[in-house]
Design an enzyme around this catalytic site. Sequence first.
Site, PDB file in Angstrom:
ATOM      1  N   SER A  75       0.799  -1.227   0.000  1.00 49.67           N
ATOM      2  CA  SER A  75       0.000   0.000   0.000  1.00 49.67           C
ATOM      3  C   SER A  75       0.828   1.271   0.000  1.00 49.67           C
ATOM      4  O   SER A  75       0.353   2.304  -0.461  1.00 49.67           O
ATOM      5  CB  SER A  75      -0.958  -0.003   1.192  1.00 49.67           C
ATOM      6  OG  SER A  75      -0.247  -0.173   2.399  1.00 49.67           O
ATOM      7  N   HIS A 100      -5.493  -3.181  -2.820  1.00 52.54           N
ATOM      8  CA  HIS A 100      -5.194  -2.242  -3.910  1.00 52.54           C
ATOM      9  C   HIS A 100      -5.163  -2.906  -5.282  1.00 52.54           C
ATOM     10  O   HIS A 100      -4.749  -2.282  -6.260  1.00 52.54           O
ATOM     11  CB  HIS A 100      -3.865  -1.538  -3.643  1.00 52.54           C
ATOM     12  CG  HIS A 100      -3.876  -0.760  -2.372  1.00 52.54           C
ATOM     13  ND1 HIS A 100      -4.406   0.516  -2.277  1.00 52.54           N
ATOM     14  CD2 HIS A 100      -3.485  -1.089  -1.120  1.00 52.54           C
ATOM     15  CE1 HIS A 100      -4.306   0.938  -1.037  1.00 52.54           C
ATOM     16  NE2 HIS A 100      -3.754  -0.008  -0.306  1.00 52.54           N
ATOM     17  N   LYS A 148     -11.730   0.718  -1.623  1.00 55.11           N
ATOM     18  CA  LYS A 148     -10.746   1.411  -2.465  1.00 55.11           C
ATOM     19  C   LYS A 148     -11.298   1.536  -3.878  1.00 55.11           C
ATOM     20  O   LYS A 148     -12.150   2.368  -4.103  1.00 55.11           O
ATOM     21  CB  LYS A 148      -9.407   0.734  -2.303  1.00 55.11           C
ATOM     22  CG  LYS A 148      -8.881   1.157  -0.914  1.00 55.11           C
ATOM     23  CD  LYS A 148      -7.782   0.413  -0.324  1.00 55.11           C
ATOM     24  CE  LYS A 148      -7.467   1.052   1.030  1.00 55.11           C
ATOM     25  NZ  LYS A 148      -6.757   0.166   1.930  1.00 55.11           N
TER      26      LYS A 148
END
Length: 383
Positions: free
Chosen positions: A183, A211, A240
């Site tokens: 990240s 991610h 996200k």
Amino acid sequence: MNDTLTRYAQAKIDALAERSLTRRTIPTHRLDGVWVERGGRRLVSFSCNDYLGLTHHPAVKAAAVAAIGLYGAGAGASRLITGDHPLLSELEVRLAGLKGCEAACVFGSGYLANLGIIPTFVGPGDLVLVDELAHACLWAGARLSGAQVLGFRHNDMDDLSAQLTAHRPATGRALVATDGVFSMDGDIAPLDQISRIAQAHDAWLMVDDAHGLGVLGEGLGVAALFPGAHIDLQMGTLSKALGGYGAYVCATAPVIAFLKMRARTLVYTTGLPPACAAAALAALDVIAAEPDRVAAPVAKARRFTTALNLPEAQSAIVPIVLGASETALAAAAALEDQGFLVAPIRPPTVPEGTGRLRVAFTAGHPDEAVDCLAEAVRPWLAR
Ligand SMILES: *Cc1c(COP(=O)(O)O)cnc(C)c1O
């Protein structure tokens, strides 16, 4: 003064201030996936994880609004009591299908998921090996389990093998846990190699794909880049690229069934609001229907790394490591003066001495904004 708690807190704050490590929340109005308003100014944000701009996508918002109208604002209870709205099962079936797994379990957030998953499967007498740069909540879940917790050097397969050889308990269980996309660094774990090593040592593999989903592997996530890898627990978030809130893990049906009986952050907490599930389902529709949107964040990141002669971006995240926390703060302040929001990242989020700017690219960033940011960052790289 008799208030020792207040004095304790103030002394801690003063000590952090001396090291440029104080933090505070800053009210920020996100106008869409790109623009934010903060302190009366409009800035182009390169600090959101909203990689596809779905927090503000009309279809995603409409799905959430409709679900609130039909089903209410909250879940009302734990999923094991009355909080298991059918939209949650629908989302779980969808996620499991996407990941090629038998089943999935949805959680309240990524942090909660990792705190719940790891202690369900390992405990005292077992071993958890965590990549040293993995997200704080993988570490927190590992520590909470009571197993022996060791770090292996970042993406270092020799160290992973050596540590499993040295420390894998003869009778207990072993789990290897890593981020898929790191990240704060934006690089990718070599999941094919990690999977081979884990299997050779009879260890389970858990990958946190916060991610990757919606960004890598044509939107399917990081595991799609390593079709041969055996991943026992595929965890990720809805917060996200999906633009909402919540998290999930995909695995075999018995693993998921046991998790729903035992994961404390599922059993003892209120279910995800139905609107979060509705928003995530709508976001998955957008991801399936719009490959160009999915490809855009990494393409923007590569445009940026090419302009600055940096190693080619592997994900939507590009770190600009500057070293001292003061330098990271100064760089972020200078960029903000030029109209860019690029949050400085300091210890303990990153290792001591690696303060940085973390630049996150989203599908909506105009190429001109990416180029302007590269020019604004250039002088900081030269220092
Ligand atoms: C953001 C993040 C989490 C936490 O997810 P939340 O849903 O925000 O709690 C977990 N793991 C990784 C790698 C992350 O980047």
